[in-house]
Write an enzyme that holds these catalytic residues in place. Structure first.
Site, PDB file in Angstrom:
ATOM      1  N   TYR A  73     -15.787  29.400  92.321  1.00  0.00           N
ATOM      2  CA  TYR A  73     -15.269  30.143  91.112  1.00  0.00           C
ATOM      3  C   TYR A  73     -15.324  29.436  89.863  1.00  0.00           C
ATOM      4  O   TYR A  73     -14.859  28.341  89.463  1.00  0.00           O
ATOM      5  CB  TYR A  73     -13.524  29.935  91.355  1.00  0.00           C
ATOM      6  N   PRO A 106      -4.655  40.038  98.110  1.00  0.00           N
ATOM      7  CA  PRO A 106      -3.239  40.378  98.645  1.00  0.00           C
ATOM      8  C   PRO A 106      -2.545  41.784  98.035  1.00  0.00           C
ATOM      9  O   PRO A 106      -1.814  42.268  98.538  1.00  0.00           O
ATOM     10  CB  PRO A 106      -2.382  39.276  98.633  1.00  0.00           C
ATOM     11  N   LEU A 107      -3.078  41.833  96.723  1.00  0.00           N
ATOM     12  CA  LEU A 107      -2.695  42.963  95.943  1.00  0.00           C
ATOM     13  C   LEU A 107      -3.813  43.948  95.725  1.00  0.00           C
ATOM     14  O   LEU A 107      -3.681  44.945  94.872  1.00  0.00           O
ATOM     15  CB  LEU A 107      -2.330  42.222  94.384  1.00  0.00           C
ATOM     16  N   GLY A 108      -4.569  43.874  96.803  1.00  0.00           N
ATOM     17  CA  GLY A 108      -5.812  44.799  96.430  1.00  0.00           C
ATOM     18  C   GLY A 108      -6.638  44.687  95.123  1.00  0.00           C
ATOM     19  O   GLY A 108      -7.121  45.602  94.583  1.00  0.00           O
ATOM     20  N   LEU A 131      -0.916  48.226  93.733  1.00  0.00           N
ATOM     21  CA  LEU A 131       0.214  48.429  92.814  1.00  0.00           C
ATOM     22  C   LEU A 131       0.135  49.634  92.440  1.00  0.00           C
ATOM     23  O   LEU A 131       1.235  50.367  91.743  1.00  0.00           O
ATOM     24  CB  LEU A 131       0.092  47.412  91.692  1.00  0.00           C
TER      25      LEU A 131
HETATM   26  N1  LIG Z   1     -12.302  34.141 100.589  1.00  0.00           N
HETATM   27  C1  LIG Z   1     -12.629  35.060 100.046  1.00  0.00           C
HETATM   28  O1  LIG Z   1     -13.968  35.483  99.804  1.00  0.00           O
HETATM   29  C2  LIG Z   1     -12.002  35.510  98.714  1.00  0.00           C
HETATM   30  C3  LIG Z   1     -12.300  36.632  97.829  1.00  0.00           C
HETATM   31  C4  LIG Z   1     -11.343  37.011  97.106  1.00  0.00           C
HETATM   32  C5  LIG Z   1     -10.341  36.224  96.597  1.00  0.00           C
HETATM   33  N2  LIG Z   1     -10.164  35.239  97.229  1.00  0.00           N
HETATM   34  C6  LIG Z   1      -8.713  34.231  97.103  1.00  0.00           C
HETATM   35  O2  LIG Z   1      -7.600  35.114  97.292  1.00  0.00           O
HETATM   36  C7  LIG Z   1      -6.850  34.956  95.805  1.00  0.00           C
HETATM   37  C8  LIG Z   1      -6.266  36.190  95.506  1.00  0.00           C
HETATM   38  O3  LIG Z   1      -7.200  37.390  95.357  1.00  0.00           O
HETATM   39  P1  LIG Z   1      -7.477  38.068  94.095  1.00  0.00           P
HETATM   40  O4  LIG Z   1      -6.770  37.066  92.973  1.00  0.00           O
HETATM   41  O5  LIG Z   1      -8.892  38.588  93.916  1.00  0.00           O
HETATM   42  O6  LIG Z   1      -6.737  39.383  94.338  1.00  0.00           O
HETATM   43  P2  LIG Z   1      -5.373  39.999  94.085  1.00  0.00           P
HETATM   44  O7  LIG Z   1      -4.284  38.727  94.232  1.00  0.00           O
HETATM   45  O8  LIG Z   1      -5.060  40.848  95.170  1.00  0.00           O
HETATM   46  O9  LIG Z   1      -5.124  40.679  92.687  1.00  0.00           O
HETATM   47  C9  LIG Z   1      -5.312  39.908  91.577  1.00  0.00           C
HETATM   48  C10 LIG Z   1      -5.652  40.868  90.515  1.00  0.00           C
HETATM   49  O10 LIG Z   1      -4.287  41.358  90.209  1.00  0.00           O
HETATM   50  C11 LIG Z   1      -3.755  41.323  89.051  1.00  0.00           C
HETATM   51  N3  LIG Z   1      -2.252  40.795  89.205  1.00  0.00           N
HETATM   52  C12 LIG Z   1      -1.628  39.628  89.647  1.00  0.00           C
HETATM   53  N4  LIG Z   1      -0.331  39.782  89.817  1.00  0.00           N
HETATM   54  C13 LIG Z   1      -0.103  40.741  89.315  1.00  0.00           C
HETATM   55  C14 LIG Z   1       1.296  41.560  88.963  1.00  0.00           C
HETATM   56  N5  LIG Z   1       2.366  40.865  89.316  1.00  0.00           N
HETATM   57  N6  LIG Z   1       1.178  42.789  88.265  1.00  0.00           N
HETATM   58  C15 LIG Z   1       0.029  43.144  87.964  1.00  0.00           C
HETATM   59  N7  LIG Z   1      -1.221  42.847  88.281  1.00  0.00           N
HETATM   60  C16 LIG Z   1      -1.116  41.616  88.950  1.00  0.00           C
HETATM   61  C17 LIG Z   1      -4.239  39.861  88.353  1.00  0.00           C
HETATM   62  O11 LIG Z   1      -4.744  40.328  87.170  1.00  0.00           O
HETATM   63  P3  LIG Z   1      -3.970  39.151  85.806  1.00  0.00           P
HETATM   64  O12 LIG Z   1      -4.884  37.973  86.069  1.00  0.00           O
HETATM   65  O13 LIG Z   1      -3.980  40.031  84.713  1.00  0.00           O
HETATM   66  O14 LIG Z   1      -2.691  38.753  86.572  1.00  0.00           O
HETATM   67  C18 LIG Z   1      -5.784  40.265  89.248  1.00  0.00           C
HETATM   68  O15 LIG Z   1      -6.742  41.091  88.362  1.00  0.00           O
HETATM   69  C19 LIG Z   1      -8.022  34.577  94.777  1.00  0.00           C
HETATM   70  O16 LIG Z   1      -7.226  33.817  93.727  1.00  0.00           O
HETATM   71  C20 LIG Z   1      -8.686  33.727  95.854  1.00  0.00           C
HETATM   72  O17 LIG Z   1      -8.100  32.352  95.801  1.00  0.00           O
HETATM   73  C21 LIG Z   1     -10.650  34.790  98.444  1.00  0.00           C
END
Ligand SMILES: NC(=O)c1ccc[n+]([C@@H]2O[C@H](COP(=O)([O-])OP(=O)(O)OC[C@H]3O[C@@H](n4cnc5c(N)ncnc54)[C@H](OP(=O)(O)O)[C@@H]3O)[C@@H](O)[C@H]2O)c1
Length: 279
Positions: free
Chosen positions: A63, A209-211, A216
């Site tokens: 990251y 988790p939020l796709g 949303l």
């Molecule tokens: N193991 C793997 O291959 C892998 C792959 C991907 C991710 N991950 C891990 O999983 C974690 C979560 O995944 P992710 O961050 O990609 O996806 P996510 O949690 O599904 O979604 C994050 C996205 O949603 C937005 N968001 C977050 N909270 C919100 C809210 N309350 N209302 C509206 N929009 C919101 C964020 O934008 P803002 O920043 O503007 O809030 C960001 O664009 C990552 O941080 C990482 O640690 C692991």
């Protein structure tokens, strides 16, 4: 009680964390590449995440690369006793759009040493193989991590982006405390791995988790959120928490407002009728 603690506890080996963690992938620059536009603000998000009760922070050397781990240490070191930092290795970033697997033993040894240095710890609480490398035997990558665990550099091992077969293979090599795979309201293709985790009592950490924001937009989610006086993000996370006792979501954000909103999901109790409508 802190908001995220309302999700209750879950075990990662001998460690206990609140069952709603924080994903620290979004504190980097765009495309998860380079520095964020404002490093001070990014550190503030990480501090606030811990204040909100997220006692598991998930990151990876890829990251940034290296930016998320470095910011975590800048923001939170010396670490509070109850904070567990989970990192991952096994992907390299030749450029902003590239996430290439590298599960070679020599790479993993260097990756673990790099994470230890950046996180300023002598032992990594939870180290996850980020993804199996199609060009390296999975057992070879896992055996290398098991060797590093025996050397005292890793406390607990996890895997990510694995099938049930790979999870079972990993468990013949070393104890596995967590699986981190993609799972959310809009994408439940990984149901078999979730079930395997339930049967084995292993934490299941759903990424996206939020796709990545997509969950949303669902009309169903919006409708239930309006009925409960909650937000769509809170409903999407509350659904995950209700979906399984081994589920440990790690929503990611670079925004304090969103972090506060997401932590509030731990207090949302969906009714049976909501769960039926969502599934
Ligand atoms: N193991 C793997 O291959 C892998 C792959 C991907 C991710 N991950 C891990 O999983 C974690 C979560 O995944 P992710 O961050 O990609 O996806 P996510 O949690 O599904 O979604 C994050 C996205 O949603 C937005 N968001 C977050 N909270 C919100 C809210 N309350 N209302 C509206 N929009 C919101 C964020 O934008 P803002 O920043 O503007 O809030 C960001 O664009 C990552 O941080 C990482 O640690 C692991």
């Amino acid at each position: 009680m802190k908001p995220a603690a309302m999700a209750g506890p879950i075990k990662l080996g001998d460690l206990t964390v609140n069952r709603l963690g924080f994903g620290a992938m979004r504190v980097t620059g765009p495309d998860i590449w380079g520095d964020p536009p404002d490093r001070v603000a990014a550190r503030e998000v990480l501090v606030r995440a811990f204040e909100l009760g997220h006692t598991l922070i998930d990151t990876a050397d890829s990251y940034g690369p290296y930016v998320s781990e470095t910011l975590i240490a800048e923001a939170l070191y010396p670490y509070p006793r109850e904070l567990v930092i989970a990192t991952k290795g096994g992907l390299v970033r030749p450029g902003p759009k590239r996430w290439d697997e590298c599960g070679l033993p020599e790479h993993l040894r260097q990756a673990v040493d790099g994470s230890l240095r950046r996180l300023k710890v002598e032992r990594i609480d939870l180290y996850q193989l980020h993804a199996p490398d199609p060009y390296v035997a999975f057992a070879e990558s896992m055996s290398t991590l098991a060797e590093l665990q025996r050397a005292g550099k890793i406390r607990h091992l996890g895997v990510s982006n694995v099938t049930v077969k790979q999870l079972n293979e990993a468990r013949t090599i070393a104890p596995i405390v967590s699986v981190q795979n993609r799972y959310n309201l809009e994408d439940q293709a990984d149901e078999d791995v979730l079930l395997a985790c339930e049967e084995a009592g292993i934490a299941y950490i759903p990424w996206y988790p939020l796709g990545a924001g997509k969950a949303l937009q669902s009309e169903k989610v919006k409708r239930i959120a309006a009925r409960l006086g909650a937000t769509p993000a809170q409903v999407a996370l509350a659904w995950l928490l209700a979906r399984s006792p081994v589920m440990l979501p790690i929503p990611g954000t670079g925004s304090i407002t969103h972090a506060e909103e997401n932590a509030g999901a731990a207090s949302i109790r969906l009714l049976e009728v909501d769960l039926v409508e969502l599934s």
